[in-house]
Motif scaffolding. Sequence first.
Motif, short mmCIF file in Angstrom:
data_model
loop_
_atom_site.label_atom_id
_atom_site.label_comp_id
_atom_site.label_asym_id
_atom_site.label_seq_id
_atom_site.Cartn_x
_atom_site.Cartn_y
_atom_site.Cartn_z
N ARG A 39 8.18 5.33 1.84
CA ARG A 39 8.26 6.69 0.71
C ARG A 39 7.87 6.19 -0.70
O ARG A 39 7.47 6.95 -1.11
CB ARG A 39 9.53 7.35 1.01
N THR A 40 8.52 5.09 -0.88
CA THR A 40 8.29 4.60 -2.55
C THR A 40 6.91 4.53 -2.67
O THR A 40 6.18 4.79 -3.95
CB THR A 40 9.14 3.26 -2.67
N TYR A 41 5.98 4.07 -1.78
CA TYR A 41 4.57 3.57 -1.80
C TYR A 41 3.56 4.56 -0.96
O TYR A 41 2.94 4.11 -0.12
CB TYR A 41 4.37 2.12 -1.74
N PRO A 42 3.81 5.58 -1.32
CA PRO A 42 3.02 6.78 -0.14
C PRO A 42 1.36 6.54 -0.39
O PRO A 42 0.79 6.91 0.67
CB PRO A 42 3.26 8.07 -0.75
N MET A 43 1.02 5.68 -1.42
CA MET A 43 -0.57 5.72 -1.49
C MET A 43 -0.93 4.47 -0.63
O MET A 43 -2.15 4.36 -0.38
CB MET A 43 -0.86 5.19 -2.93
N ILE A 44 -0.05 3.68 0.15
CA ILE A 44 -0.42 2.65 0.96
C ILE A 44 -0.30 2.82 2.22
O ILE A 44 0.47 3.34 2.78
CB ILE A 44 0.65 1.46 0.53
N GLU A 45 -1.49 2.87 2.95
CA GLU A 45 -1.90 3.64 4.30
C GLU A 45 -1.08 2.48 4.94
O GLU A 45 -1.33 1.17 4.96
CB GLU A 45 -3.13 3.55 4.54
#
Length: 127
Positions: A75-81
């Motif tokens: 959730r903290t890094y939503p840009m990481i697929e």
Amino acid sequence: MWMGNGDPEKRALLDLWRELEAGERQTLLRFGRFLISDRPQTGSGAPTEVVPVEPLAIPRPEVESAVAGLKRLKRTYPMIEADGAVLSEASRILMGKVTGATDREIIDQLEVFFGGCYETWREKHGS
């Protein structure tokens, strides 16, 4: 659930399950549930979500399980697929629980890993 004789992967998973102690089995179940809960939703017709380019400020709780820590970092890094490589490495780190690592140690490793993934993402996307 009948495993049958035809599927070697199911047989291997059952063999591993039998070798695990109760706490290790719970870790494996939590991780399996995490994998299922992390699947993308399809066919909802919902508008496309805008993905933040900076990590979200989700604080780390004082006490947190390794699986909860992994979910928080997702959730903290939503840009990481969560592609195969990311899931594979996160799984490898999480499996440290089986070898005796504490939740705190595993979460520390996951935080370093996700931070590195974010830096790679930023370089790739010019942010």
